[in-house]
Design a protein around this motif. Structure first.
Motif, mmCIF file in Angstrom:
data_model
loop_
_atom_site.group_PDB
_atom_site.id
_atom_site.type_symbol
_atom_site.label_atom_id
_atom_site.label_comp_id
_atom_site.label_asym_id
_atom_site.label_seq_id
_atom_site.Cartn_x
_atom_site.Cartn_y
_atom_site.Cartn_z
ATOM 1 N N LEU A 104 0.728 -1.333 0.091
ATOM 2 C CA LEU A 104 -0.073 0.101 -0.053
ATOM 3 C C LEU A 104 0.792 1.284 -0.072
ATOM 4 N N LEU A 105 1.910 1.293 0.713
ATOM 5 C CA LEU A 105 2.796 2.358 0.653
ATOM 6 C C LEU A 105 3.733 2.534 -0.332
ATOM 7 N N LEU A 106 4.003 1.352 -0.732
ATOM 8 C CA LEU A 106 4.870 1.365 -2.335
ATOM 9 C C LEU A 106 3.857 2.148 -3.397
ATOM 10 N N LYS A 107 2.524 1.845 -3.343
ATOM 11 C CA LYS A 107 1.736 2.184 -4.417
ATOM 12 C C LYS A 107 1.303 3.802 -4.282
ATOM 13 N N TYR A 108 1.123 3.876 -2.776
ATOM 14 C CA TYR A 108 0.741 5.285 -2.637
ATOM 15 C C TYR A 108 1.817 5.981 -1.498
ATOM 16 N N PRO A 109 3.040 6.499 -1.996
ATOM 17 C CA PRO A 109 3.884 6.930 -1.135
ATOM 18 C C PRO A 109 3.814 8.394 -0.577
ATOM 19 N N ASP A 110 2.804 9.033 -1.009
ATOM 20 C CA ASP A 110 2.698 10.376 -0.830
ATOM 21 C C ASP A 110 1.865 10.622 0.477
ATOM 22 N N ASP A 111 1.195 9.819 0.980
ATOM 23 C CA ASP A 111 0.208 9.726 2.082
ATOM 24 C C ASP A 111 -0.741 10.919 2.203
ATOM 25 N N SER A 112 -0.370 11.669 3.206
ATOM 26 C CA SER A 112 -1.624 12.833 3.061
ATOM 27 C C SER A 112 -1.166 14.040 2.348
ATOM 28 N N ASN A 113 -0.124 13.960 1.489
ATOM 29 C CA ASN A 113 -0.072 14.899 0.412
ATOM 30 C C ASN A 113 -0.933 14.765 -0.941
ATOM 31 N N THR A 114 -1.390 13.265 -0.902
ATOM 32 C CA THR A 114 -2.077 13.041 -2.014
ATOM 33 C C THR A 114 -3.596 12.708 -1.568
ATOM 34 N N ILE A 115 -4.394 13.408 -1.946
ATOM 35 C CA ILE A 115 -5.777 13.231 -1.411
ATOM 36 C C ILE A 115 -6.892 12.966 -2.801
ATOM 37 N N ASP A 116 -7.664 11.960 -2.535
ATOM 38 C CA ASP A 116 -8.719 11.691 -3.653
ATOM 39 C C ASP A 116 -9.601 10.776 -3.049
ATOM 40 N N THR A 117 -10.369 10.037 -3.850
ATOM 41 C CA THR A 117 -11.353 9.080 -3.517
ATOM 42 C C THR A 117 -10.459 7.571 -3.109
ATOM 43 N N PRO A 118 -10.561 7.219 -1.855
ATOM 44 C CA PRO A 118 -9.826 6.075 -1.580
ATOM 45 C C PRO A 118 -10.043 5.071 -2.257
ATOM 46 N N LYS A 119 -8.834 4.106 -2.496
ATOM 47 C CA LYS A 119 -9.049 3.094 -3.752
ATOM 48 C C LYS A 119 -8.488 1.838 -3.118
ATOM 49 N N ALA A 120 -7.796 1.875 -2.131
ATOM 50 C CA ALA A 120 -7.157 0.753 -1.459
ATOM 51 C C ALA A 120 -7.111 0.771 -0.055
ATOM 52 N N PHE A 121 -6.758 -0.311 0.569
ATOM 53 C CA PHE A 121 -6.786 -0.288 2.230
ATOM 54 C C PHE A 121 -5.752 -1.511 2.411
ATOM 55 N N ALA A 122 -5.423 -1.498 3.526
ATOM 56 C CA ALA A 122 -4.357 -2.564 4.238
ATOM 57 C C ALA A 122 -4.880 -2.501 5.801
ATOM 58 N N MET A 123 -4.547 -3.778 6.319
ATOM 59 C CA MET A 123 -4.641 -3.921 7.941
ATOM 60 C C MET A 123 -3.310 -4.081 8.420
ATOM 61 N N LEU A 124 -3.213 -3.369 9.554
ATOM 62 C CA LEU A 124 -1.852 -3.192 10.308
ATOM 63 C C LEU A 124 -2.297 -3.000 11.807
ATOM 64 N N ASN A 125 -1.388 -3.531 12.899
ATOM 65 C CA ASN A 125 -1.340 -2.989 14.150
ATOM 66 C C ASN A 125 -0.407 -2.047 14.223
ATOM 67 N N ASN A 126 -1.283 -0.766 14.922
ATOM 68 C CA ASN A 126 -0.089 0.416 15.101
ATOM 69 C C ASN A 126 0.914 0.220 16.361
ATOM 70 N N ALA A 127 1.383 1.407 16.747
ATOM 71 C CA ALA A 127 2.539 1.048 17.593
ATOM 72 C C ALA A 127 2.107 0.908 19.072
ATOM 73 N N SER A 128 0.821 1.119 19.221
ATOM 74 C CA SER A 128 -0.002 0.373 20.487
ATOM 75 C C SER A 128 -0.478 -0.713 20.564
ATOM 76 N N GLY A 129 -0.459 -1.459 19.295
ATOM 77 C CA GLY A 129 -0.764 -2.824 19.103
ATOM 78 C C GLY A 129 -2.287 -2.821 18.732
ATOM 79 N N GLU A 130 -2.727 -1.806 18.378
ATOM 80 C CA GLU A 130 -4.315 -1.904 18.017
ATOM 81 C C GLU A 130 -4.513 -1.989 16.550
ATOM 82 N N ALA A 131 -5.258 -2.967 16.068
ATOM 83 C CA ALA A 131 -5.757 -3.275 14.770
ATOM 84 C C ALA A 131 -6.456 -2.417 14.082
ATOM 85 N N ARG A 132 -5.677 -1.862 12.958
ATOM 86 C CA ARG A 132 -6.304 -0.670 12.187
ATOM 87 C C ARG A 132 -6.518 -1.002 10.841
#
Length: 215
Positions: free
Chosen positions: A90-118
């Protein structure tokens, strides 16, 4: 049938297993876990809705989430089915994070630094979108004797044979008994799986020679 009734039936079937009554509920829940880990059953499908906003790129993963079936976002004039990627891709395909805004087209699952599933989205939303998330969810453990479940209504014997299989393995009473309960479990599991597959395609669009639905 409810949970208490199946525990009683399990005790009556558990010939040669001493003190089975004390762990009958655990054995049934172990069988339930096996069944839901091996296959994503239709009864496990659920739908959650909400909104994606411009100030965040993620939402909480639903409790007891197992597997995605479909994620859709919608605004007043746009509806998109999102593609699911690994977080790395996901980060390879959309590397600009908040600098690129549009209709969301993709998603991924990940646990954050606090261990929460997001669940993380790319691109960041350029406006507020409503979403529908269809996914498979693990069942809560059966607890109270009055608890009911789709399997207790439609395939209680599968839970029974699975519980007996675990009971025999734990106490190592007789290898032949382990095999017998395992064979019965596998036979009934295969039957239920076939019923679920047949239901999934019943009434749906016809299949072509390659097994794909004809739209």
């Amino acid at each position: 049938m409810n949970f208490g009734e199946l525990k009683t039936r399990l005790v009556s079937w558990a010939i040669g297993l001493s003190d089975i009554q004390a762990i009958a509920g655990d054995l049934i829940n172990m069988a339930l876990h096996d069944i839901e880990k091996e296959e994503s059953w239709r009864y496990m499908q659920t739908l959650t809705t909400g909104t994606l906003v411009t100030t965040s790129d993620n939402i909480a993963e639903p409790t007891s989430y197992k597997e995605t079936k479909g994620f859709f976002v919608k605004s007043s004039n746009t509806e998109v089915e999102l593609k699911k990627y690994t977080y790395h891709f996901l980060l390879l395909k959309y590397p600009d994070d908040s600098n690129t805004i549009d209709t969301p087209k993709a998603f991924a699952m990940l646990n954050n630094a606090s261990g929460e599933a997001r669940i993380y989205f790319r691109p960041w939303a350029d406006q507020t979108y409503s979403y529908q998330f269809v996914y498979y969810k693990y069942s809560n453990d059966l607890s109270a004797d009055s608890d009911t479940h789709w399997l207790l209504t439609n395939a209680w014997e599968l839970l029974l044979f699975g519980a007996l299989k675990h009971g025999q393995k734990l106490v190592r009473v007789n290898d032949e008994d382990v095999k017998r309960w395992t064979d019965l479990y596998n036979e009934n599991f295969a039957k239920l799986r076939k019923v679920q597959i047949d239901e999934e395609i019943a009434g749906s669009a016809r299949l072509n020679n390659n097994g794909m639905q004809i739209i």
